[in-house]
Scaffold this active site. Sequence first.
Site, PDB file in Angstrom:
ATOM      1  N   LYS A   1      14.092  17.794 -10.157  1.00  0.00           N
ATOM      2  CA  LYS A   1      13.419  18.772  -9.290  1.00  0.00           C
ATOM      3  C   LYS A   1      12.877  19.957 -10.085  1.00  0.00           C
ATOM      4  O   LYS A   1      11.954  20.640  -9.650  1.00  0.00           O
ATOM      5  CB  LYS A   1      14.362  19.222  -8.184  1.00  0.00           C
ATOM      6  CG  LYS A   1      14.621  18.065  -7.217  1.00  0.00           C
ATOM      7  CD  LYS A   1      15.483  18.422  -6.048  1.00  0.00           C
ATOM      8  CE  LYS A   1      15.553  17.255  -5.074  1.00  0.00           C
ATOM      9  NZ  LYS A   1      16.332  16.119  -5.621  1.00  0.00           N
TER      10      LYS A   1
HETATM   11  C1  LIG Z   1      16.158  14.748  -5.174  1.00  0.00           C
HETATM   12  C2  LIG Z   1      16.708  13.683  -6.053  1.00  0.00           C
HETATM   13  C3  LIG Z   1      16.374  12.315  -5.890  1.00  0.00           C
HETATM   14  C4  LIG Z   1      15.459  11.840  -4.776  1.00  0.00           C
HETATM   15  O1  LIG Z   1      14.122  12.187  -4.990  1.00  0.00           O
HETATM   16  P1  LIG Z   1      13.067  12.107  -3.764  1.00  0.00           P
HETATM   17  O2  LIG Z   1      11.838  12.729  -4.285  1.00  0.00           O
HETATM   18  O3  LIG Z   1      13.695  12.879  -2.643  1.00  0.00           O
HETATM   19  O4  LIG Z   1      12.894  10.670  -3.436  1.00  0.00           O
HETATM   20  C5  LIG Z   1      16.897  11.400  -6.775  1.00  0.00           C
HETATM   21  N1  LIG Z   1      17.752  11.774  -7.756  1.00  0.00           N
HETATM   22  C6  LIG Z   1      18.111  13.059  -7.947  1.00  0.00           C
HETATM   23  C7  LIG Z   1      19.077  13.396  -9.028  1.00  0.00           C
HETATM   24  C8  LIG Z   1      17.605  14.058  -7.109  1.00  0.00           C
HETATM   25  O5  LIG Z   1      17.997  15.346  -7.299  1.00  0.00           O
END
Ligand SMILES: *Cc1c(COP(=O)(O)O)cnc(C)c1O
Length: 495
Positions: free
Chosen positions: A110
């Site tokens: 993120k």
């Molecule tokens: C948020 C997240 C995901 C999922 O990603 P999306 O874009 O919501 O599909 C997968 N792995 C981790 C570690 C995350 O923080």
Amino acid sequence: MKFISTRGGECVTGAQAIAQGIASDGGLFVPETFPAVSRQELEEMLPMSYAERAAAVLHKYLDEYDYEGLKGACEKAYAQFEGGDPAPLVKIDAGLYILELFHGPTCAFKDMALTLLPYLLRTGCDLCGIKEQVLILVATSGDTGKAALEGFKNADGVKIMVFYPNDGVSKMQKLQMSTQEGDNVNVVAVRSNFDVCQSAVKTIFTGEEYKEELKKRGYILSSANSINFGRLAPQIAYYFSAYLDLVSSGQVEMGEEVSFAVPTGNFGNILAAYYAKRMGLPVGKLICASNKNNILTDFIRTGTYDKRREFFKTMSPSMDILISSNLERLLFELADRDPVHVRLRMDKLAQDGVYTLYDDELEKVRQLFWADSCGEDETVETIYEFFEEYQYPMDTHTACAMYAASNYMAQHEKESAPMVVVSTASPYKFPQDVMYAITGNDIKDSFKAIKHLNIATAMKVPVSLSKLRDKPVRFTTVADKDKLFAEVLKFIDNK
Ligand SMILES: *Cc1c(COP(=O)(O)O)cnc(C)c1O
């Protein structure tokens, strides 16, 4: 470039789409067309740095933003990543690669978008003539809150406040948030679970009286969650960059297709890969990986999205999701951009908890995607096996994608393009689970587990996590769910 709502009601600039977050008809903003990246432009991107590639991709969508400004912001954002390359590609075996997206300040993917969002948002507001300060409110079950706090700390013209369920986040996550630095941040624990916390924050977003109260004090509300196009756009860039890295290192020929396996929750990350494909990047199959919460696997295999099912808490918590909000953007494309269909499905999902695609839409889904779900035991086994065979430690989310990718490759031996597995978190973010998978040792304390994992794997511990232990706790407020707005006012009135 203009942006339109998936539900048909609105047409705005990119700056407005980002400042507003969600369309006023409840839909999501999508670009009016997909900007093309030609073969020649791809060639020109080969020698660029990651930040330059990202700026080039972003500018395709956000053409009213100044290119030099975007480039400067990307350079500043990605300079915070450890190790030089913000999105390194690691070769695991012939035709199998891992794209590491966890070298940012909070050790999860993120950061790729949230380090850049403050610039996109503030500049978007300026371009729209919004003079007020921006107040970001986030309800988090863990990862998003910390990444948003890090991204927005000390950002000009922005304040950020994060609410998390007091009993609903891991010890490590709580510590990450309660020790947050920055003059414009605030963190409050809520006496409740995540759903209650989220709906209490939503109440503030939808209540006119709250907006009035904030406006009097010179603030407008905005959100940093993954339906904001400003979160999606920076994610498109790393698919381009991974492809270009494969070409420039001679592992694939320019034009040859590459497949991606993505650990999926809200469908934001994998949707960015689809957008890259629509822009002309030679993307093969998109492997959508779920954990035990396999609603997307069923959807991609059968065309029926059915949320009337049990919800499981797993060791890959960021994928524990029943409603993948970014899927609405894919539905819009599947329905040949007919907003009437999107509205019908979303209404049906809200009323009945289920909808089904038409046959031709399902056919399109199957052309683009392949899906699999990875249970808890398989997660542990995958981490163990890949560490045994390749000495590569991966986190629990990445393991789900690796499991799905392995199954896909085993079943499609002849047609398999090179496969890039997208790694979304550092193994040190989930040290106990990874340590258990690799050694069988069940360690209760997170920091002890980090130490042991470091001894077992020799992988470097991220500085941000090793520093955490000695950081002073700054935020200790615990509030009842109906007192959140009072906390907001206390924060902006500086009491
Ligand atoms: C948020 C997240 C995901 C999922 O990603 P999306 O874009 O919501 O599909 C997968 N792995 C981790 C570690 C995350 O923080």
